[in-house]
Design a protein around this motif. Structure first.
Motif, PDB file in Angstrom:
ATOM      1  N   ASN A  52      -1.712  -1.222   1.213  1.00 20.72           N
ATOM      2  CA  ASN A  52      -1.944  -2.205   2.273  1.00 20.72           C
ATOM      3  C   ASN A  52      -3.398  -2.654   2.165  1.00 20.72           C
ATOM      4  O   ASN A  52      -4.313  -1.958   2.611  1.00 20.72           O
ATOM      5  CB  ASN A  52      -1.661  -1.556   3.633  1.00 20.72           C
ATOM      6  CG  ASN A  52      -1.957  -2.502   4.785  1.00 20.72           C
ATOM      7  OD1 ASN A  52      -2.457  -3.620   4.582  1.00 20.72           O
ATOM      8  ND2 ASN A  52      -1.665  -2.051   5.994  1.00 20.72           N
ATOM      9  N   ASP A  54       1.627  -2.409   6.945  1.00 21.02           N
ATOM     10  CA  ASP A  54       2.375  -1.166   6.709  1.00 21.02           C
ATOM     11  C   ASP A  54       3.871  -1.419   6.592  1.00 21.02           C
ATOM     12  O   ASP A  54       4.562  -0.787   5.803  1.00 21.02           O
ATOM     13  CB  ASP A  54       2.107  -0.181   7.863  1.00 21.02           C
ATOM     14  CG  ASP A  54       0.682   0.370   7.787  1.00 21.02           C
ATOM     15  OD1 ASP A  54       0.082   0.314   6.691  1.00 21.02           O
ATOM     16  OD2 ASP A  54       0.178   0.838   8.825  1.00 21.02           O
ATOM     17  N   GLU A  55       4.386  -2.361   7.402  1.00 22.56           N
ATOM     18  CA  GLU A  55       5.837  -2.630   7.324  1.00 22.56           C
ATOM     19  C   GLU A  55       6.214  -3.179   5.964  1.00 22.56           C
ATOM     20  O   GLU A  55       7.235  -2.805   5.379  1.00 22.56           O
ATOM     21  CB  GLU A  55       6.240  -3.643   8.392  1.00 22.56           C
ATOM     22  CG  GLU A  55       6.636  -2.988   9.690  1.00 22.56           C
ATOM     23  CD  GLU A  55       7.013  -4.009  10.745  1.00 22.56           C
ATOM     24  OE1 GLU A  55       7.712  -4.967  10.424  1.00 22.56           O
ATOM     25  OE2 GLU A  55       6.565  -3.812  11.886  1.00 22.56           O
ATOM     26  N   LYS A  56       5.387  -4.074   5.460  1.00 23.11           N
ATOM     27  CA  LYS A  56       5.668  -4.633   4.131  1.00 23.11           C
ATOM     28  C   LYS A  56       5.608  -3.525   3.081  1.00 23.11           C
ATOM     29  O   LYS A  56       6.439  -3.468   2.171  1.00 23.11           O
ATOM     30  CB  LYS A  56       4.667  -5.736   3.785  1.00 23.11           C
ATOM     31  CG  LYS A  56       4.908  -7.027   4.557  1.00 23.11           C
ATOM     32  CD  LYS A  56       4.010  -8.145   4.045  1.00 23.11           C
ATOM     33  CE  LYS A  56       4.313  -9.450   4.779  1.00 23.11           C
ATOM     34  NZ  LYS A  56       3.573 -10.592   4.266  1.00 23.11           N
ATOM     35  N   CYS A  57       4.623  -2.634   3.211  1.00 24.32           N
ATOM     36  CA  CYS A  57       4.488  -1.552   2.225  1.00 24.32           C
ATOM     37  C   CYS A  57       5.698  -0.618   2.287  1.00 24.32           C
ATOM     38  O   CYS A  57       6.202  -0.179   1.249  1.00 24.32           O
ATOM     39  CB  CYS A  57       3.184  -0.783   2.456  1.00 24.32           C
ATOM     40  SG  CYS A  57       1.751  -1.765   1.950  1.00 24.32           S
ATOM     41  N   ALA A  58       6.186  -0.350   3.504  1.00 27.67           N
ATOM     42  CA  ALA A  58       7.364   0.516   3.633  1.00 27.67           C
ATOM     43  C   ALA A  58       8.582  -0.150   3.001  1.00 27.67           C
ATOM     44  O   ALA A  58       9.404   0.509   2.344  1.00 27.67           O
ATOM     45  CB  ALA A  58       7.618   0.823   5.113  1.00 27.67           C
ATOM     46  N   LEU A  59       8.710  -1.446   3.187  1.00 26.61           N
ATOM     47  CA  LEU A  59       9.831  -2.170   2.566  1.00 26.61           C
ATOM     48  C   LEU A  59       9.792  -2.005   1.042  1.00 26.61           C
ATOM     49  O   LEU A  59      10.811  -1.754   0.390  1.00 26.61           O
ATOM     50  CB  LEU A  59       9.737  -3.659   2.923  1.00 26.61           C
ATOM     51  CG  LEU A  59      10.656  -4.562   2.116  1.00 26.61           C
ATOM     52  CD1 LEU A  59      12.025  -4.652   2.768  1.00 26.61           C
ATOM     53  CD2 LEU A  59      10.071  -5.955   1.931  1.00 26.61           C
ATOM     54  N   HIS A  66       4.679   2.875  -5.494  1.00 23.37           N
ATOM     55  CA  HIS A  66       3.569   2.966  -4.536  1.00 23.37           C
ATOM     56  C   HIS A  66       3.330   1.594  -3.924  1.00 23.37           C
ATOM     57  O   HIS A  66       3.633   0.576  -4.557  1.00 23.37           O
ATOM     58  CB  HIS A  66       2.249   3.377  -5.217  1.00 23.37           C
ATOM     59  CG  HIS A  66       2.339   4.657  -5.965  1.00 23.37           C
ATOM     60  ND1 HIS A  66       2.223   5.888  -5.359  1.00 23.37           N
ATOM     61  CD2 HIS A  66       2.532   4.904  -7.283  1.00 23.37           C
ATOM     62  CE1 HIS A  66       2.349   6.832  -6.266  1.00 23.37           C
ATOM     63  NE2 HIS A  66       2.546   6.260  -7.448  1.00 23.37           N
ATOM     64  N   ALA A  67       2.752   1.598  -2.720  1.00 21.94           N
ATOM     65  CA  ALA A  67       2.358   0.319  -2.114  1.00 21.94           C
ATOM     66  C   ALA A  67       0.991   0.503  -1.477  1.00 21.94           C
ATOM     67  O   ALA A  67       0.684   1.561  -0.917  1.00 21.94           O
ATOM     68  CB  ALA A  67       3.379  -0.097  -1.066  1.00 21.94           C
ATOM     69  N   THR A  88       8.439   0.373  -0.878  1.00 25.29           N
ATOM     70  CA  THR A  88       8.745   1.699  -1.435  1.00 25.29           C
ATOM     71  C   THR A  88      10.109   2.217  -0.976  1.00 25.29           C
ATOM     72  O   THR A  88      10.817   2.854  -1.742  1.00 25.29           O
ATOM     73  CB  THR A  88       7.664   2.734  -1.043  1.00 25.29           C
ATOM     74  OG1 THR A  88       7.481   2.675   0.369  1.00 25.29           O
ATOM     75  CG2 THR A  88       6.349   2.432  -1.727  1.00 25.29           C
ATOM     76  N   LYS A  89      10.521   1.867   0.246  1.00 29.55           N
ATOM     77  CA  LYS A  89      11.775   2.461   0.755  1.00 29.55           C
ATOM     78  C   LYS A  89      12.998   1.633   0.386  1.00 29.55           C
ATOM     79  O   LYS A  89      14.090   2.162   0.228  1.00 29.55           O
ATOM     80  CB  LYS A  89      11.689   2.634   2.268  1.00 29.55           C
ATOM     81  CG  LYS A  89      10.602   3.627   2.670  1.00 29.55           C
ATOM     82  CD  LYS A  89      10.839   4.213   4.061  1.00 29.55           C
ATOM     83  CE  LYS A  89       9.941   5.387   4.344  1.00 29.55           C
ATOM     84  NZ  LYS A  89       8.537   5.048   4.591  1.00 29.55           N
ATOM     85  N   GLU A  90      12.838   0.308   0.297  1.00 29.94           N
ATOM     86  CA  GLU A  90      14.027  -0.520   0.020  1.00 29.94           C
ATOM     87  C   GLU A  90      14.043  -1.148  -1.359  1.00 29.94           C
ATOM     88  O   GLU A  90      15.098  -1.345  -1.940  1.00 29.94           O
ATOM     89  CB  GLU A  90      14.147  -1.632   1.068  1.00 29.94           C
ATOM     90  CG  GLU A  90      14.651  -1.118   2.396  1.00 29.94           C
ATOM     91  CD  GLU A  90      14.888  -2.252   3.369  1.00 29.94           C
ATOM     92  OE1 GLU A  90      15.433  -3.284   2.952  1.00 29.94           O
ATOM     93  OE2 GLU A  90      14.502  -2.083   4.534  1.00 29.94           O
TER      94      GLU A  90
END
Ligand code: NAP
Length: 334
Positions: free
Chosen positions: A197, A180-185, A194-195, A187-189
């Motif tokens: 997991n 989830d952290e990688k997916c948030a990176l 879309h990402a 899309t957010k950064e």
């Protein structure tokens, strides 16, 4: 240069299953003396690559890494002494130094690099990772504005740059990553739309939701089941840039390969093209100019994952294969 100690990592045994720390040994050799035409190098940053593990499986586009030898790998290094007219002390080069503190190599096997701050960018965005992303996406995947592009190992060194270039080209971008952290990176950064997991979601189902009109370009870093899920979701005349298959490097051969090859590849008239970065050597200057301008304009964010100490290189590779890294993993030597 006078002899001195040169810490180096030996591959003492070719792994049959998952790579383990016990496959390696820290050894102390001597600092070599350069012969005519060679340069003595002090290694500064060792590149950790999924391919390091693939090279243990046998000969590919390069010879296999043999047990009992210094572990092979690329690095950024500084020339400390030169017996070649092409290099001088203080020059920065990229070459296959292996996992050791010093190496003496023929100057013709070394690529002279511009000294820059941070030096680590020579291994990430301006190195193999950035150039592989650039050519694999633009020359092999050939996306058009409006296309849907999917990339796997999307938070890794190549994948994180692929997605950002695809956004620059006006595509909708979906990244597949393990966590989830990688997916948030993503899309957010990094601006991905879309990402997914893949450790938590069924990739095929998630793709149908994120790309209801199908996928035009898939940049494949992983092979295996994720490639199979993509085959079912590709549009007619879609392109698959086959960059690597990290899901199949570490351990025994997978239980099954992608299903659906005739029905999907033939009927959809897909193009699957493998490539090796060196295929594009003649276009390197053009690619680097684009990458520099995008980084300088803030259009590409560079993610790096820097560990330190030669003794930590085995664990750094084991961790990369387990998905520990975000962006380009490397080991700094003091
Ligand atoms: P990287 O992407 O920085 O790191 C590898 C990533 O692969 C890990 O972080 C992990 O992320 C993912 N991964 C590991 N096992 C996986 C599995 N079973 N299924 C799905 N994902 C998995 O490493 P890299 O060295 O830059 O390599 C990326 C790819 O580019 C590799 O396939 C490599 O061979 C290829 N490559 C090709 C060329 C060429 O010239 N063709 C040049 C350079 C690199 P997660 O957390 O997402 O699992």
């Amino acid at each position: 240069m006078a002899a001195g100690s040169n810490r180096q990592i030996l591959l003492i045994e070719t792994p049959k299953e998952k790579l383990a720390a016990s496959n390696f040994k820290l050894d102390i050799g001597e600092i070599p003396s350069p012969k005519e035409g060679e340069a003595l190098l002090k290694v500064k940053l060792i590149s950790l690559d999924a391919a390091n593990r693939a090279w243990m499986q046998g000969a590919t586009y390069r010879s296999a890494v043999e047990a009992g030898t210094i572990m092979t790998g690329g690095a950024i290094a500084e020339v400390v002494e030169s017996k070649s007219p092409d290099l001088k002390a203080g020059d920065i080069v990229f070459g296959d130094t292996g996992w050791q503190e010093y190496a003496a190599l023929p100057a013709r096997q070394l690529q002279k690099m511009e000294r820059m701050e941070p030096l680590s960018h020579l291994l990430s965005v301006y190195g193999i990772a950035g150039l592989t992303a650039y050519h694999g996406l633009l020359d092999v995947g050939r996306p058009k504005a409006g296309d849907t592009v999917v990339v796997s190992a999307a938070a890794g060194s190549v994948g994180s740059i692929v997605g950002q270039i695809a956004k620059l080209k006006g595509c909708t971008v979906i990244g597949i990553a393990g966590g989830d952290e990688k997916c948030a990176l993503l899309t957010k950064e990094l601006g991905f739309d879309h990402a997914i997991n893949y450790k938590k979601e069924a990739v095929g189902k998630a793709l149908r939701a994120a790309a209801p009109k199908g996928v035009d370009v898939y940049f494949d870093n992983v092979g295996g089941d994720i490639l199979e899920a993509l085959l079912f979701n590709m549009n007619n005349y879609g392109r698959i840039a086959c960059c690597g298959a990290v899901s199949q490097y570490d351990g025994a051969a997978p239980a099954h390969g992608p299903r659906g090859i005739p029905g999907l590849i033939v009927v959809k008239r897909l193009t699957m093209q493998g490539f090796i970065l060196t295929d594009f050597n003649d276009k390197r200057a053009e690619a680097l100019a684009d990458l520099h301008s995008w980084v300088n304009a803030g259009k590409i964010k560079v993610r790096e994952d820097i560990l330190s100490g030669i003794e930590n290189t085995p664990q750094a590779l084991i961790g990369l294969l387990a998905g520990e890294n975000v962006g380009k993993r490397m080991v700094r030597l003091d």
